[in-house]
Structure formats: structure tokens, C-alpha cells
Design an enzyme around this catalytic site. Structure first.
Site, PDB file in Angstrom:
ATOM      1  N   LEU A 121      11.510   1.205   6.820  1.00  0.00           N
ATOM      2  CA  LEU A 121      10.889   1.610   5.569  1.00  0.00           C
ATOM      3  C   LEU A 121      11.588   2.855   5.041  1.00  0.00           C
ATOM      4  CD1 LEU A 121       8.487   1.097   3.604  1.00  0.00           C
ATOM      5  CD2 LEU A 121       7.251   2.845   4.909  1.00  0.00           C
ATOM      6  N   GLU A 160      12.515   2.263  14.044  1.00  0.00           N
ATOM      7  CA  GLU A 160      11.626   3.336  13.603  1.00  0.00           C
ATOM      8  C   GLU A 160      10.390   3.325  14.485  1.00  0.00           C
ATOM      9  OE1 GLU A 160      10.558   2.510   9.535  1.00  0.00           O
ATOM     10  OE2 GLU A 160      10.208   0.389   9.953  1.00  0.00           O
ATOM     11  N   LYS A 203       6.571  -2.105   1.852  1.00  0.00           N
ATOM     12  CA  LYS A 203       5.412  -1.483   2.503  1.00  0.00           C
ATOM     13  C   LYS A 203       4.181  -2.387   2.331  1.00  0.00           C
ATOM     14  CE  LYS A 203       3.273   3.069   3.131  1.00  0.00           C
ATOM     15  NZ  LYS A 203       3.718   3.256   4.532  1.00  0.00           N
ATOM     16  N   TYR A 231       0.823  -1.200   0.000  1.00  0.00           N
ATOM     17  CA  TYR A 231       0.000   0.000   0.000  1.00  0.00           C
ATOM     18  C   TYR A 231       0.857   1.249   0.000  1.00  0.00           C
ATOM     19  CZ  TYR A 231       0.935   0.995   4.962  1.00  0.00           C
ATOM     20  OH  TYR A 231       1.544   1.319   6.152  1.00  0.00           O
TER      21      TYR A 231
END
Length: 284
Positions: free
Chosen positions: A204, A179, A147, A32
Site C-alpha cells: 500500500l 509490509e 486500500k 476505506y
């Protein structure tokens, strides 16, 4: 009435349907992207398309439409839903097939779904008060650079953080922060150096991350891309996070320890300001 897009059709949200045999529903076998909308225009659309292609390529899923078609879909959803400020969510699944752990044969077509969300992005309370963060073990799968829709652990961690009175969690693996649950993490050293983890399969490649680091370099701020610990974050002059829907958000506390003077710092404020300025100018 909210309009959504499903495989070529623009439909009222109550009429939009995907099969229960879709592999996103059964295996989270999907990727996505979320593109922000400011002033009715798309922010960094090309960057999101580049990352989408990378994610699809890593999972061997064919792009369902061209980038030009994808842009047309985004713009139509912005117009039909009267989105002045908010987001467009897109999801590409491997497709619909009988449940099997093996990927289906190549004749299965990907499913494409998009919808719009009106949301206040610029008027963000975190800008003035900053975020409170808790650290949490990073138990996600090890391909965080793709992702995918495998977001259960991230959702769980954020929910646990909220239950603990915090705003979000920063995830920790092997003693170092990777993260946030839905954002990239940064600290600022006493000398003004910005530190954020280098790109790898552990994090990411944030579209906003890339743009903000470029802003920092244009402002002649020093940037170090390396791991940093929770203790380093506690001792930092300031800290912040970045994401497509929140831009640059200051962080003022981690695990109950105040960061800096406990208020949003000048580096985060300046980066948010210049990022929004550039984003508005380049939006399409």
C-alpha cells in the site's frame, strides 16, 4: 453518545444501519481510509483523499461526495464526538444490490459510512520499548495497492503474531518482506541508509510512508526503495514501521532475533519527532 455518519445522516451509533445486501458485507467490495486527529485537527487529509480517489478509480466506484463535503463530514464528526486525539474512519462501498458476483449496474449508488474513535496516538508504548515482530507468509490478494476492506488475512496474521507473544507480523513474499499487517516496513543499515520496499501492487502506498520519506530526505538521510529480506532485517542497525495511526514505530526484534542493540534507534526516533512536528503544523 457516539455520533456516526451514514449516507447524509448523523446518527447515534445504535441507530446507524446498512443493508445486509451491501456489497461490503457480502464481498468486501469497498475501500476505506483512516485519518488521524491531533489537537482536534486532521492530519494529511489531502493525501488520504488522493489515495481514496485512486482506490475508487481502480475499482470503478464513483465518489459519493466531493472532497469539500468529505472534509465537512470529518470536521463535524471530530466536533460532535469531541475528538482531541484519535481517528476518523471512512468507508465507501459499491452499494446495495442483490447478491451476485458480477458488479451491479451503474444506477446502484455507493454507500458512505464514517465514524470517529478517540485514541491516544502520541503516547505510544512502542516508542520507548519498540515492537517485536514475527515474519509470516504474505497470502493476501495481489492488489495490495488498493486500500480495500479485504483485511481478514492481515487481521489473522496480526492475531497469530499476538498469540506468539509478538506485537505484529511482517509479511514475506518470494523471500522478501512486503509490509506489515497494517503498516509499511523499514530497516536502517549500518551506514544510516533507510531501506523500504518500492511502491508496486505488492504494498500500500502509505500516506505516512510518503511523508516520513520526505522528512528523511529533508534531513539528508539516504533512502533506498527496494526489497529486503528477513535476514537483512535481522542484521540491520535498526528497523521501524509507519502508519497513519501509529506514525513511526521502532522495531527491536524479528523472529526472536534482536535488531541492533535491542532498543529503539536514533533514526526512528528522529523521524517520529520531525514527522509529528510537521503534521501538527500542517493539520487542518
Amino acid at each position: 453518545m457516539q455520533t456516526v455518519y451514514v449516507n447524509g445522516d448523523y446518527l447515534p451509533k445504535d441507530e446507524a444501519k446498512i443493508s445486509v445486501f451491501d456489497r461490503a458485507f457480502l464481498f468486501a467490495d469497498a475501500v476505506y481510509e483512516v485519518t488521524s486527529v491531533i489537537g482536534g485537527k486532521l492530519v494529511d487529509f489531502a493525501g488520504h483523499m488522493a489515495r481514496l480517489h485512486r482506490s475508487l478509480g481502480e475499482l470503478d466506484i464513483e465518489p459519493p461526495v466531493s472532497d469539500d463535503e468529505m472534509l465537512d463530514i470529518h470536521r463535524r464528526l471530530v466536533a460532535e464526538n469531541a475528538i482531541e486525539e484519535g481517528m476518523i474512519y471512512l468507508q465507501v462501498t459499491r452499494g446495495t444490490a442483490d447478491r451476485d458476483f458480477l458488479f451491479p449496474e451503474k444506477d446502484v449508488r455507493p454507500n458512505l459510512v464514517l465514524f470517529a474513535q478517540a485514541k491516544s496516538l502520541i503516547d505510544n508504548p512502542f516508542v520507548e520499548r519498540g515492537q517485536k515482530i514475527v515474519s509470516m507468509e504474505d497470502l493476501r490478494w495481489r492488489r495490495c495497492d488498493i486500500k480495500t476492506t479485504q483485511l481478514l488475512y492481515a487481521s489473522w496474521a496480526k492475531s497469530l503474531a499476538h498469540a506468539d507473544g509478538a506485537d505484529d507480523a511482517w509479511l514475506v513474499r518470494d523471500g522478501f518482506i512486503t509490509e506489515g499487517t497494517s503498516n509499511n516496513a523499514y530497516i536502517v543499515k549500518e551506514d544510516g541508509t533507510i531501506v523500504t520496499r518500492q511502491l508496486s501492487e505488492d504494498v500500500l502506498s502509505g500516506i505516512t510512508r510518503s511523508a516520513v520519506l520526505e522528512c528523511a530526505r529533508q534531513l539528508q538521510m539516504k533512502v533506498e526503495e527496494r526489497p529486503f529480506t528477513v535476514e537483512e532485517a535481522k542484521a540491520a542497525a535498526e528497523a521501524f514501521s509507519t502508519s497513519a495511526s501509529s506514525f513511526v514505530n521502532p522495531v527491536v526484534e524479528i523472529d526472536g532475533s534482536t535488531i541492533g542493540n535491542g532498543a529503539p534507534g536514533p533514526v526512528a526516533r528522529r523521524l517520529r519527532e520531525i514527522y509529528l512536528e510537521k503534521s501538527r503544523a500542517a493539520a487542518i
